[in-house]
Design an enzyme around this catalytic site. Structure first.
Site, PDB file in Angstrom:
ATOM      1  N   SER A 177      40.087  56.093  33.675  1.00 52.22           N
ATOM      2  CA  SER A 177      41.062  56.216  32.594  1.00 52.22           C
ATOM      3  C   SER A 177      42.331  55.469  32.966  1.00 52.22           C
ATOM      4  CB  SER A 177      41.393  57.695  32.363  1.00 52.22           C
ATOM      5  OG  SER A 177      42.540  57.855  31.549  1.00 52.22           O
ATOM      6  N   LYS A 198      39.935  60.975  37.729  1.00 56.14           N
ATOM      7  CA  LYS A 198      39.635  59.615  37.303  1.00 56.14           C
ATOM      8  C   LYS A 198      39.985  58.606  38.395  1.00 56.14           C
ATOM      9  CE  LYS A 198      37.823  60.505  33.335  1.00 56.14           C
ATOM     10  NZ  LYS A 198      36.355  60.338  33.184  1.00 56.14           N
ATOM     11  N   LEU A 201      26.216  68.851  33.416  1.00 61.46           N
ATOM     12  CA  LEU A 201      26.020  67.926  34.523  1.00 61.46           C
ATOM     13  C   LEU A 201      26.906  68.222  35.727  1.00 61.46           C
ATOM     14  CD1 LEU A 201      25.552  64.599  32.546  1.00 61.46           C
ATOM     15  CD2 LEU A 201      23.812  66.212  33.367  1.00 61.46           C
ATOM     16  N   ILE A 258      42.162  55.223  22.837  1.00 61.10           N
ATOM     17  CA  ILE A 258      41.007  54.983  21.986  1.00 61.10           C
ATOM     18  C   ILE A 258      40.975  56.092  20.936  1.00 61.10           C
ATOM     19  CG2 ILE A 258      38.528  54.611  21.878  1.00 61.10           C
ATOM     20  CD1 ILE A 258      40.082  52.560  23.597  1.00 61.10           C
ATOM     21  N   GLY A 296      27.739  62.290  28.175  1.00 60.83           N
ATOM     22  CA  GLY A 296      28.861  62.473  27.260  1.00 60.83           C
ATOM     23  C   GLY A 296      28.622  61.796  25.927  1.00 60.83           C
ATOM     24  N   TYR A 304      43.237  65.728  35.843  1.00 59.59           N
ATOM     25  CA  TYR A 304      42.454  64.692  35.166  1.00 59.59           C
ATOM     26  C   TYR A 304      42.722  63.317  35.792  1.00 59.59           C
ATOM     27  CZ  TYR A 304      40.686  61.735  31.368  1.00 59.59           C
ATOM     28  OH  TYR A 304      40.002  60.797  30.631  1.00 59.59           O
TER      29      TYR A 304
END
Length: 252
Positions: A139, A157, A51, A186, A15, A153
């Site tokens: 996360s 995570k 990947l 972030i 990533g 998601y």
């Protein structure tokens, strides 16, 4: 002062085309770590690979050989494809009943399967050399839930945390540490460009004001923690999930 235990080592960052991954590559290179990036999106000289495909994992493996540090950043709330490698971020909340089976499978693959496949490729070589540092990316969504990024998601995570703990148990006797980082808000260039996560500039300001540190996170904030975990300073940390979120969340 440079961190000890980094100079002359070799790392792979997945990533790595942009954002946090690219910042990690830059930080490790500044610490004189020979660092190679991989991403499905072609930018910043990365090895292009999907990947989620075990056969594609062999592309970076064949080019970098044995590594000391493996940093699994690849993933995101919207899964890329080979034809759409940088899909738009979701514009609003995503109720779980609106998540299709296809979206569920793709996001799980991009965020959890990638880390499993890359670890499976490189961990045996670390075991044989009796040294390695693996840093996976979870996360804050796995810590406290989030309707913004979607149940798929957050679930993926959460799986990263379980993967990290189990690998830490299995690889510890071989002098390989395995940890996870759980970023909060972030503000990468992509996040800023999309104004993602907040409905207005005023809402973003109010959210940042609510954080104990009173500022948005920067990719370099994450890169510094990665460098520490890979260095001698992090040599006795394994199985941990480190929250890097300005004090937004610090639960058990």
């Amino acid at each position: 002062m440079p961190l000890s235990g980094l100079q002359g080592k070799r790392a792979l960052v997945t990533g790595a085309a942009s954002g946090i991954g690219h910042a990690i590559v830059s930080r490790l290179q500044a610490e004189n770590v020979e660092t190679v990036g991989s991403d499905i999106h072609d930018a910043n000289g990365v090895i292009v690979a999907d990947l989620t495909d075990a056969d594609d994992v062999e592309k970076p493996a064949g080019k970098v050989g044995a590594i000391d540090f493996l940093i699994n950043v690849a993933g995101g709330p919207v899964a890329p494809t080979r034809t759409d490698t940088l899909p738009s971020l979701p514009s609003g909340s995503l109720p779980f009943e609106d998540v299709s089976e296809q979206d569920w499978s793709r996001v799980i693959a991009a965020n959890l399967t990638t880390a499993f496949l890359v670890c499976r490729e490189f961990a045996p070589k670390m075991k044989a050399r009796r040294f390695g540092r693996i840093v996976n990316f979870t996360s804050i969504a796995a810590r406290r839930g989030s309707s913004r990024v979607g149940v798929h998601y957050a679930a993926a995570k959460g799986g990263i945390i379980g993967l990290t703990k189990t690998l830490a148990l299995e690889l510890g006797p071989h002098n390989v540490t395995v940890n996870a980082i759980a970023p909060g808000y972030i503000k990468t260039p992509r996040i800023a460009e999309a104004s993602w996560g907040h409905d207005s500039p005023e809402a973003e300001k109010a959210f940042i004001a609510s954080l104990p540190l009173k500022r948005a996170g920067k990719p370099d904030d994450i890169a510094g923690v990665v460098a520490m975990l890979c260095s001698d300073a992090g040599g006795y940390v394994s199985g941990a999930t480190i929250d890097v979120n300005g004090g937004w969340y610090f639960g058990p």
